[in-house]
Design a protein around this motif. Sequence first.
Motif, mmCIF file in Angstrom:
data_model
loop_
_atom_site.group_PDB
_atom_site.id
_atom_site.type_symbol
_atom_site.label_atom_id
_atom_site.label_comp_id
_atom_site.label_asym_id
_atom_site.label_seq_id
_atom_site.Cartn_x
_atom_site.Cartn_y
_atom_site.Cartn_z
ATOM 1 N N ALA A 90 0.515 -1.474 0.278
ATOM 2 C CA ALA A 90 -0.307 0.307 -0.015
ATOM 3 C C ALA A 90 0.908 0.960 0.069
ATOM 4 C CB ALA A 90 -1.048 0.044 1.105
ATOM 5 N N LEU A 91 1.970 1.220 0.530
ATOM 6 C CA LEU A 91 2.758 2.573 0.713
ATOM 7 C C LEU A 91 3.527 2.221 -0.875
ATOM 8 C CD1 LEU A 91 4.023 3.807 2.785
ATOM 9 C CD2 LEU A 91 6.112 2.422 2.991
ATOM 10 N N ALA A 92 3.360 1.518 -1.931
ATOM 11 C CA ALA A 92 4.059 2.198 -3.128
ATOM 12 C C ALA A 92 2.880 3.547 -3.432
ATOM 13 C CB ALA A 92 3.616 1.207 -4.044
ATOM 14 N N GLY A 93 1.552 3.687 -3.505
ATOM 15 C CA GLY A 93 0.810 4.947 -3.937
ATOM 16 C C GLY A 93 0.735 5.908 -2.507
ATOM 17 N N GLY A 94 1.420 5.876 -1.909
ATOM 18 C CA GLY A 94 1.676 6.958 -0.327
ATOM 19 C C GLY A 94 1.875 8.001 -0.977
ATOM 20 N N GLU A 95 2.826 7.911 -1.572
ATOM 21 C CA GLU A 95 3.474 9.573 -2.031
ATOM 22 C C GLU A 95 2.710 10.064 -3.106
ATOM 23 O OE1 GLU A 95 7.403 9.924 -2.997
ATOM 24 O OE2 GLU A 95 8.189 8.217 -2.743
ATOM 25 N N ILE A 96 1.389 9.438 -3.933
ATOM 26 C CA ILE A 96 0.968 10.464 -4.840
ATOM 27 C C ILE A 96 0.286 10.912 -3.320
ATOM 28 C CG2 ILE A 96 -0.880 10.359 -6.216
ATOM 29 C CD1 ILE A 96 0.761 8.201 -7.616
ATOM 30 N N GLU A 97 -0.821 9.974 -2.837
ATOM 31 C CA GLU A 97 -2.171 10.853 -1.422
ATOM 32 C C GLU A 97 -0.963 11.976 -0.311
ATOM 33 O OE1 GLU A 97 -4.022 7.761 0.479
ATOM 34 O OE2 GLU A 97 -3.489 5.865 -1.025
ATOM 35 N N MET A 98 -0.266 11.567 -0.542
ATOM 36 C CA MET A 98 0.525 12.410 0.688
ATOM 37 C C MET A 98 0.932 14.172 -0.365
ATOM 38 S SD MET A 98 3.003 10.120 2.458
ATOM 39 C CE MET A 98 4.305 11.733 3.681
ATOM 40 N N ILE A 99 1.007 13.809 -1.758
ATOM 41 C CA ILE A 99 1.299 14.849 -2.212
ATOM 42 C C ILE A 99 0.223 15.965 -1.580
ATOM 43 C CG2 ILE A 99 0.693 15.827 -4.834
ATOM 44 C CD1 ILE A 99 2.477 13.746 -5.742
ATOM 45 N N GLU A 100 -1.360 15.957 -1.585
ATOM 46 C CA GLU A 100 -1.839 16.905 -0.661
ATOM 47 C C GLU A 100 -2.361 17.707 0.363
ATOM 48 O OE1 GLU A 100 -5.749 15.970 -2.880
ATOM 49 O OE2 GLU A 100 -5.347 16.126 -5.114
ATOM 50 N N ILE A 101 -0.662 16.312 1.139
ATOM 51 C CA ILE A 101 -1.440 16.646 2.488
ATOM 52 C C ILE A 101 -0.212 17.775 2.928
ATOM 53 C CG2 ILE A 101 -0.805 15.316 4.481
ATOM 54 C CD1 ILE A 101 -1.684 12.439 3.637
#
Length: 268
Positions: A90-101
Amino acid sequence: MGKIYAVANQKGGVGKSTTVVNLAAYLGSRGERVLCIDIDAQGNCTTGLGIKKKTVEYSSYDVLIGQVRIQDAILRTNFKNVSVIPATSALAGGEIEMIEIDDRMNRLKMQLLTCRLDYDYVFIDCPPSLSLMTINGLVACDKVIVPMQAEFFALEGLTQLLDTIKIIKTKYNPSLDIEGILFTMFDPRLNLSGQVVEEVEKHLPGKVFSTKIPRNVRLSEAPSYGQPVMYYDKNSKGAESYELLGLEILNEQAPVKTEKKGLFKRKK
């Protein structure tokens, strides 16, 4: 307050996870309370500590995106005094999700503030890239351990990593420093190995660990059994080398070999 180390190098296959697993196991065996944080989507540190990723409820991904508290993701391992925050795919897509955090560079640091008093040592296993995950590790840590092979191309990678560390130090983490360069898969018989070590020592005096981790079959086999090498084969060269590295971290005198092969006896 626990010491926090990021184990980082954007080059893959240099022994980052191996170093985290085996250094943690040795320090844990000495009575130190150790937490390993796996922020690499490959999850090698997680596997190396005997955690089956399919059984993980919460991972470093959940911690970084703020879905759970860091304490909720900590798992005890079967190895003395060693706990881990596992990584899953799941961590593989984490960076994309964190862009807006908001404050995405400090996600791990803020979570660690709530638990670092519970541990003597925290090791962050960073992914093989200069990504947002690695930056989180560098912002959260006190010092960086850099495993690298004694090869020419490794020098280029080290230069890039040092540039990144300099930027992080300037903008996000003023206390950030290099604990040491750790040569792994080291073969002292090769002239190139000695030349690379000399080159690094010339540019980073006092920042190269005395311990060199050799190529070792037992060290390579241990992860497939979900064990640090000292539990898999305590008399192997790999176990001996990580004991010596642990002693450097603890700033203790190196042990003296007894006549029995592979055994150590401490000086009184």
